[in-house]
Design a protein around this motif. Structure first.
Motif, PDB file in Angstrom:
ATOM      1  N   LEU A   1      -0.862  22.207   8.266  1.00 45.15           N
ATOM      2  CA  LEU A   1      -1.073  20.766   8.417  1.00 45.15           C
ATOM      3  C   LEU A   1       0.082  19.890   7.914  1.00 45.15           C
ATOM      4  O   LEU A   1      -0.074  18.673   7.858  1.00 45.15           O
ATOM      5  CB  LEU A   1      -2.366  20.359   7.697  1.00 45.15           C
ATOM      6  CG  LEU A   1      -3.659  20.849   8.330  1.00 45.15           C
ATOM      7  CD1 LEU A   1      -4.858  20.480   7.481  1.00 45.15           C
ATOM      8  CD2 LEU A   1      -3.832  20.314   9.725  1.00 45.15           C
ATOM      9  N   GLY A   2       1.212  20.466   7.573  1.00 41.82           N
ATOM     10  CA  GLY A   2       2.347  19.676   7.079  1.00 41.82           C
ATOM     11  C   GLY A   2       2.799  18.586   8.036  1.00 41.82           C
ATOM     12  O   GLY A   2       2.899  17.413   7.654  1.00 41.82           O
TER      13      GLY A   2
ATOM     14  N   ASP B   1       0.908   7.492  -4.919  1.00 41.48           N
ATOM     15  CA  ASP B   1       0.179   8.726  -4.601  1.00 41.48           C
ATOM     16  C   ASP B   1       0.356   9.105  -3.136  1.00 41.48           C
ATOM     17  O   ASP B   1       0.498  10.273  -2.793  1.00 41.48           O
ATOM     18  CB  ASP B   1      -1.318   8.557  -4.910  1.00 41.48           C
ATOM     19  CG  ASP B   1      -1.601   8.503  -6.407  1.00 41.48           C
ATOM     20  OD1 ASP B   1      -0.722   8.874  -7.201  1.00 41.48           O
ATOM     21  OD2 ASP B   1      -2.720   8.080  -6.767  1.00 41.48           O
ATOM     22  N   TRP B   2       0.352   8.095  -2.257  1.00 43.85           N
ATOM     23  CA  TRP B   2       0.514   8.357  -0.822  1.00 43.85           C
ATOM     24  C   TRP B   2       1.905   8.910  -0.533  1.00 43.85           C
ATOM     25  O   TRP B   2       2.065   9.788   0.316  1.00 43.85           O
ATOM     26  CB  TRP B   2       0.237   7.075  -0.046  1.00 43.85           C
ATOM     27  CG  TRP B   2       0.136   7.256   1.430  1.00 43.85           C
ATOM     28  CD1 TRP B   2       0.906   6.664   2.381  1.00 43.85           C
ATOM     29  CD2 TRP B   2      -0.797   8.074   2.147  1.00 43.85           C
ATOM     30  NE1 TRP B   2       0.511   7.056   3.631  1.00 43.85           N
ATOM     31  CE2 TRP B   2      -0.536   7.930   3.518  1.00 43.85           C
ATOM     32  CE3 TRP B   2      -1.825   8.921   1.760  1.00 43.85           C
ATOM     33  CZ2 TRP B   2      -1.260   8.597   4.506  1.00 43.85           C
ATOM     34  CZ3 TRP B   2      -2.555   9.583   2.737  1.00 43.85           C
ATOM     35  CH2 TRP B   2      -2.258   9.418   4.092  1.00 43.85           C
ATOM     36  N   ASP B   3       2.909   8.409  -1.245  1.00 47.16           N
ATOM     37  CA  ASP B   3       4.265   8.947  -1.069  1.00 47.16           C
ATOM     38  C   ASP B   3       4.365  10.379  -1.586  1.00 47.16           C
ATOM     39  O   ASP B   3       5.160  11.171  -1.090  1.00 47.16           O
ATOM     40  CB  ASP B   3       5.288   8.038  -1.744  1.00 47.16           C
ATOM     41  CG  ASP B   3       5.486   6.733  -0.970  1.00 47.16           C
ATOM     42  OD1 ASP B   3       5.148   6.690   0.230  1.00 47.16           O
ATOM     43  OD2 ASP B   3       5.972   5.754  -1.581  1.00 47.16           O
ATOM     44  N   GLU B   4       3.550  10.719  -2.589  1.00 46.62           N
ATOM     45  CA  GLU B   4       3.495  12.103  -3.064  1.00 46.62           C
ATOM     46  C   GLU B   4       2.967  13.030  -1.967  1.00 46.62           C
ATOM     47  O   GLU B   4       3.374  14.179  -1.875  1.00 46.62           O
ATOM     48  CB  GLU B   4       2.615  12.221  -4.308  1.00 46.62           C
ATOM     49  CG  GLU B   4       3.258  11.736  -5.582  1.00 46.62           C
ATOM     50  CD  GLU B   4       4.479  12.560  -5.969  1.00 46.62           C
ATOM     51  OE1 GLU B   4       4.414  13.808  -5.911  1.00 46.62           O
ATOM     52  OE2 GLU B   4       5.499  11.948  -6.315  1.00 46.62           O
TER      53      GLU B   4
ATOM     54  N   HIS C   1       1.068   9.968   7.139  1.00 44.40           N
ATOM     55  CA  HIS C   1       1.748   9.199   6.083  1.00 44.40           C
ATOM     56  C   HIS C   1       2.470   8.000   6.687  1.00 44.40           C
ATOM     57  O   HIS C   1       2.313   6.865   6.230  1.00 44.40           O
ATOM     58  CB  HIS C   1       2.728  10.082   5.311  1.00 44.40           C
ATOM     59  CG  HIS C   1       3.484   9.314   4.277  1.00 44.40           C
ATOM     60  ND1 HIS C   1       4.665   8.656   4.556  1.00 44.40           N
ATOM     61  CD2 HIS C   1       3.203   9.057   2.977  1.00 44.40           C
ATOM     62  CE1 HIS C   1       5.077   8.038   3.468  1.00 44.40           C
ATOM     63  NE2 HIS C   1       4.218   8.272   2.496  1.00 44.40           N
ATOM     64  N   HIS C   2       3.274   8.234   7.703  1.00 40.20           N
ATOM     65  CA  HIS C   2       4.041   7.146   8.316  1.00 40.20           C
ATOM     66  C   HIS C   2       3.127   6.127   9.001  1.00 40.20           C
ATOM     67  O   HIS C   2       3.373   4.927   8.936  1.00 40.20           O
ATOM     68  CB  HIS C   2       5.063   7.703   9.316  1.00 40.20           C
ATOM     69  CG  HIS C   2       6.100   8.568   8.659  1.00 40.20           C
ATOM     70  ND1 HIS C   2       6.883   8.127   7.619  1.00 40.20           N
ATOM     71  CD2 HIS C   2       6.474   9.854   8.885  1.00 40.20           C
ATOM     72  CE1 HIS C   2       7.698   9.092   7.231  1.00 40.20           C
ATOM     73  NE2 HIS C   2       7.465  10.155   7.984  1.00 40.20           N
ATOM     74  N   ARG C   3       2.088   6.625   9.617  1.00 34.54           N
ATOM     75  CA  ARG C   3       1.184   5.740  10.357  1.00 34.54           C
ATOM     76  C   ARG C   3       0.435   4.782   9.435  1.00 34.54           C
ATOM     77  O   ARG C   3       0.283   3.609   9.751  1.00 34.54           O
ATOM     78  CB  ARG C   3       0.181   6.598  11.133  1.00 34.54           C
ATOM     79  CG  ARG C   3      -0.572   5.824  12.167  1.00 34.54           C
ATOM     80  CD  ARG C   3      -1.570   6.653  12.949  1.00 34.54           C
ATOM     81  NE  ARG C   3      -1.179   8.034  13.156  1.00 34.54           N
ATOM     82  CZ  ARG C   3      -2.030   9.005  13.457  1.00 34.54           C
ATOM     83  NH1 ARG C   3      -3.310   8.731  13.603  1.00 34.54           N
ATOM     84  NH2 ARG C   3      -1.626  10.235  13.642  1.00 34.54           N
TER      85      ARG C   3
ATOM     86  N   ILE D   1     -10.145   5.525   5.373  1.00 38.07           N
ATOM     87  CA  ILE D   1     -10.379   5.822   3.956  1.00 38.07           C
ATOM     88  C   ILE D   1     -10.786   7.284   3.783  1.00 38.07           C
ATOM     89  O   ILE D   1     -10.332   7.956   2.851  1.00 38.07           O
ATOM     90  CB  ILE D   1     -11.428   4.858   3.363  1.00 38.07           C
ATOM     91  CG1 ILE D   1     -10.809   3.468   3.238  1.00 38.07           C
ATOM     92  CG2 ILE D   1     -11.948   5.353   2.017  1.00 38.07           C
ATOM     93  CD1 ILE D   1     -11.778   2.372   2.860  1.00 38.07           C
ATOM     94  N   LEU D   2     -11.605   7.811   4.690  1.00 37.11           N
ATOM     95  CA  LEU D   2     -12.005   9.212   4.631  1.00 37.11           C
ATOM     96  C   LEU D   2     -10.782  10.133   4.766  1.00 37.11           C
ATOM     97  O   LEU D   2     -10.630  11.094   4.010  1.00 37.11           O
ATOM     98  CB  LEU D   2     -13.035   9.522   5.713  1.00 37.11           C
ATOM     99  CG  LEU D   2     -13.625  10.922   5.706  1.00 37.11           C
ATOM    100  CD1 LEU D   2     -14.415  11.175   4.432  1.00 37.11           C
ATOM    101  CD2 LEU D   2     -14.518  11.118   6.919  1.00 37.11           C
ATOM    102  N   VAL D   3      -9.912   9.823   5.707  1.00 36.28           N
ATOM    103  CA  VAL D   3      -8.702  10.632   5.905  1.00 36.28           C
ATOM    104  C   VAL D   3      -7.770  10.505   4.689  1.00 36.28           C
ATOM    105  O   VAL D   3      -7.218  11.501   4.210  1.00 36.28           O
ATOM    106  CB  VAL D   3      -7.975  10.229   7.214  1.00 36.28           C
ATOM    107  CG1 VAL D   3      -6.617  10.888   7.316  1.00 36.28           C
ATOM    108  CG2 VAL D   3      -8.840  10.575   8.418  1.00 36.28           C
ATOM    109  N   LEU D   4      -7.620   9.286   4.168  1.00 38.03           N
ATOM    110  CA  LEU D   4      -6.779   9.095   2.982  1.00 38.03           C
ATOM    111  C   LEU D   4      -7.319   9.884   1.794  1.00 38.03           C
ATOM    112  O   LEU D   4      -6.549  10.504   1.037  1.00 38.03           O
ATOM    113  CB  LEU D   4      -6.682   7.605   2.616  1.00 38.03           C
ATOM    114  CG  LEU D   4      -6.012   6.675   3.625  1.00 38.03           C
ATOM    115  CD1 LEU D   4      -6.032   5.241   3.108  1.00 38.03           C
ATOM    116  CD2 LEU D   4      -4.610   7.112   3.943  1.00 38.03           C
ATOM    117  N   ASN D   5      -8.627   9.866   1.624  1.00 37.74           N
ATOM    118  CA  ASN D   5      -9.244  10.626   0.530  1.00 37.74           C
ATOM    119  C   ASN D   5      -9.036  12.126   0.701  1.00 37.74           C
ATOM    120  O   ASN D   5      -8.828  12.843  -0.273  1.00 37.74           O
ATOM    121  CB  ASN D   5     -10.730  10.306   0.417  1.00 37.74           C
ATOM    122  CG  ASN D   5     -10.983   8.937  -0.159  1.00 37.74           C
ATOM    123  OD1 ASN D   5     -10.115   8.330  -0.780  1.00 37.74           O
ATOM    124  ND2 ASN D   5     -12.183   8.422   0.064  1.00 37.74           N
TER     125      ASN D   5
END
Length: 195
Positions: A158-159, A183-186, A166-168, A131-135
């Protein structure tokens, strides 16, 4: 675009001065060639016109410099925000969170999407780390959408990491709802931005 304008700042400044002085000379010449009003001379009229024109230049040049300073300050702020977000990736809290996610990366090829989600849901430390990484990546997405960071510069650093994360974690994010998934796909689109 801003970079091109900023590079030619002083060239534009010189051209404004040259053109304004040429215009002042032309207007002064026209005042000299015209008939002065009663009670005045050609010299007085020319001096009035020249000083009025130079006064106008005295208003235009500070406005021009002020506008360019604002553009430069905005450009500098975007770079600072970008570097701050890149540095945040290595702060101790993010480092600890990434350590948990690395363990999951090693197991990802052996896990189905359902097993991955179950593993995350059953391990609260892992879940908090994810959750921290996603945020963090969502903060990058919002910063890019609002123009706070230079996405191209960020992606140079960091691209590929964003694509990997994203894939993981896409299967897990899908369990959070459609809005989170969109949002994650963005984030993935953002990670591929090169210009």
């Amino acid at each position: 675009m801003n970079g091109d304008i900023l590079k030619s700042k002083w060239r534009i400044f010189v051209w404004i001065n040259i053109l304004w002085i040429c215009g002042t000379i032309a207007v002064g010449y026209m005042a000299f060639e015209s008939t002065p009003p009663t009670g005045s001379t050609k010299l007085i009229e020319v001096v009035k016109i020249v000083f009025l024109s130079l006064g106008g230049l005295g208003v235009i040049l500070p406005t021009y410099i002020s506008a360019f300073n604002a553009i430069e300050a905005r450009s500098t702020q975007v770079l600072e925000n970008t570097f701050r977000l890149i540095e945040k990736w290595d702060d101790p809290m993010m480092f600890a969170a990434r350590k948990f996610t690395r363990q999951l990366k090693a197991e990802k090829s052996k896990l189905s999407d359902e097993s991955l989600v179950a593993k995350i849901e059953n391990d609260q430390d892992l879940k908090q780390s994810i959750i921290l990484v996603l945020n963090y990546f969502d903060q990058i997405r919002v910063s890019e959408e609002t123009g706070r960071i230079d996405a191209v510069l960020f992606n140079r650093s960091l691209g590929p990491v964003m694509e990997d994360y994203h894939h993981r974690f896409r299967p897990y994010v899908a369990t959070l709802g459609e809005r989170h998934l969109a949002d994650w796909d963005e984030v993935l689109k953002l990670s591929k931005k090169t210009s």
